[in-house]
Design an enzyme around this catalytic site. Structure first.
Site, PDB file in Angstrom:
ATOM      1  N   CYS A 293      10.472   9.519 -36.182  1.00 19.81           N
ATOM      2  CA  CYS A 293      11.177   8.707 -35.186  1.00 19.81           C
ATOM      3  C   CYS A 293      12.682   8.639 -35.430  1.00 19.81           C
ATOM      4  O   CYS A 293      13.486   8.874 -34.522  1.00 19.81           O
ATOM      5  CB  CYS A 293      10.574   7.306 -35.114  1.00 19.81           C
ATOM      6  SG  CYS A 293      10.793   6.308 -36.618  1.00 19.81           S
ATOM      7  N   HIS A 341      10.134   1.614 -36.898  1.00 15.92           N
ATOM      8  CA  HIS A 341      10.077   2.573 -35.793  1.00 15.92           C
ATOM      9  C   HIS A 341      11.289   2.381 -34.899  1.00 15.92           C
ATOM     10  O   HIS A 341      11.841   1.283 -34.777  1.00 15.92           O
ATOM     11  CB  HIS A 341       8.787   2.388 -34.984  1.00 15.92           C
ATOM     12  CG  HIS A 341       8.572   3.480 -33.972  1.00 15.92           C
ATOM     13  ND1 HIS A 341       8.307   4.782 -34.327  1.00 15.92           N
ATOM     14  CD2 HIS A 341       8.619   3.465 -32.608  1.00 15.92           C
ATOM     15  CE1 HIS A 341       8.181   5.517 -33.224  1.00 15.92           C
ATOM     16  NE2 HIS A 341       8.367   4.743 -32.181  1.00 15.92           N
ATOM     17  N   HIS A 353      10.744   8.757 -27.703  1.00 15.25           N
ATOM     18  CA  HIS A 353      10.531   8.558 -29.134  1.00 15.25           C
ATOM     19  C   HIS A 353       9.502   9.533 -29.676  1.00 15.25           C
ATOM     20  O   HIS A 353       8.761  10.174 -28.925  1.00 15.25           O
ATOM     21  CB  HIS A 353      10.108   7.112 -29.436  1.00 15.25           C
ATOM     22  CG  HIS A 353       8.730   6.741 -28.970  1.00 15.25           C
ATOM     23  ND1 HIS A 353       7.942   5.824 -29.632  1.00 15.25           N
ATOM     24  CD2 HIS A 353       7.987   7.152 -27.914  1.00 15.25           C
ATOM     25  CE1 HIS A 353       6.789   5.672 -29.008  1.00 15.25           C
ATOM     26  NE2 HIS A 353       6.793   6.467 -27.963  1.00 15.25           N
TER      27      HIS A 353
END
Length: 381
Positions: A293, A341, A353
């Site tokens: 990520c 994240h 993402h």
């Protein structure tokens, strides 16, 4: 392994977004899911919702461990470079030291041949350090200016070389410790992913189909929330434009980033991110064929000329915090208490993402794990 994360308070608000409290109890273990068919009728079996929650939690823990791995990997690279630089410096200084010692040796040989101060010079060359000898003799008074210069150079190089050797030794010890951290973080990631795979492997085809239905319902709810946010943002922008027109007259737009340099850079970052859609999530990856990520957001903004730190919890400090209602395309959206994240906001409640292991870079609602999962929004420099 000692944690390298910055401590952050739980249950606070960041830029108007609530940070959820951490779960207070672990969910059903792999052992429960792996009960045999001969188990007693009264034994409990985890529900699919519990299984899904446990798998998601394991993936999230793996992603958090990936950040630890990424940070250790980055430190290892920097420390290895530092060690190499120090060792090169030590080698160069050792060469200079040998040259200075050779010149002093030639002086001693010449003095021996002429019989001039041979014992003193011999004693000097056998002393533990030149300075030890100088503290006890009057040799310097009998040396020529050239000889004195050679002695000074020797003493200086010897001191500098010893210091650099000590620095290199310490850097090597630090590098060894960081490499140990790296191996531990890697093992943690692999263990979390293996646990998740084991949980999923125990499900029947019917249970997997029911899990897919649960996931679909979650996606539908996330899409609904994203559409609601988009309407709110559009209404807020329209109200701002109308208010500005009353004061200054008609304008093309009063959007804060309508024609700003930030909007230009954000467009480049988003164009890069869109080009990565479909590439696999791989922990620790920074492209070009796969990403985790923070590797994706770092690469996207690098394409726009902005250098972001490698890991999520550092990226969260690399800009200005804004409220979710004020989020603009290009902003970074962070998730969970440990900021494990991150996604790149594209507007209308959506982001690009790299979700998790086994998934691919994709567009998805920022509400993919519920509103409580959203930690904060940051606008890069």
């Amino acid at each position: 392994m000692a944690s390298h994360r910055k401590s952050r308070p739980v249950g606070t608000r960041v830029a108007g977004i609530r940070t959820p409290a951490l779960a207070t109890a672990a969910l059903t273990s792999v052992a429960l899911l792996s009960q045999s068919a001969n188990a007693a009728p009264g034994d409990d079996k985890p529900s699919l919702e519990e299984v899904e929650k446990k798998v998601d939690d394991l993936y999230r823990q793996a992603e958090s461990a990936t950040d630890t791995y990424n940070a250790a990997k980055e430190r290892t690279a920097k420390q290895r470079k530092q060690v190499e630089t120090l060792l090169d410096d030590v080698a160069q200084r050792t060469q200079k030291l040998n040259e200075a010692r050779g010149e002093l040796g030639s002086f001693a040989a010449a003095q021996y041949r002429t019989g001039a101060a041979a014992p003193d010079t011999a004693t000097f060359l056998l002393a533990d350090t030149p300075q030890d000898y100088f503290d006890q003799t009057q040799l310097m008074g009998r040396l020529t200016s050239r000889q004195k210069g050679a002695v000074d150079d020797y003493v200086s190089e010897q001191s500098a070389t010893m210091k650099k050797r000590q620095e290199a030794s310490q850097s090597l010890r630090t590098l060894t410790d960081t490499q140990s951290d790296l191996r531990t973080a890697k093992a943690t990631v692999q263990k979390k992913l293996a646990d998740a795979r084991e949980l999923l492997s125990e499900l029947t085809a019917q249970e997997k189909a029911r899990l897919a239905a649960i996931e679909k319902r979650k996606q539908q709810e996330a899409a609904r929330r994203a559409a609601e946010l988009a309407r709110q943002q559009a209404a807020a922008e329209k109200a701002a434009q109308e208010a500005a027109q009353k004061v200054t007259g008609p304008q093309e737009s009063t959007s804060p980033a309508a024609d700003s340099s930030y909007a230009t850079r954000a467009a480049k970052a988003l164009a890069f991110a869109r080009a990565q859609i479909g590439k696999p999530y791989v922990w620790g990856a920074t492209g070009p064929d796969s990403y985790d990520c923070s590797g994706l957001t770092q690469a996207a903004w690098k394409a726009a000329g902005v250098d972001l730190p490698r890991v999520t919890y550092d990226q969260a400090d690399a800009g200005t915090a804004v409220s979710l209602a004020d989020a603009q395309p290009g902003d970074l959206v962070f998730f969970y208490d440990d900021i494990s994240h991150v996604g790149l906001y594209i507007g209308h409640g959506m982001m690009i993402h790299a979700p998790k292991p086994g998934a691919y870079v994709r567009e998805e609602s920022i509400y993919y794990d519920g509103e409580s999962g959203i930690h904060s929004v940051v606008r890069p420099a």
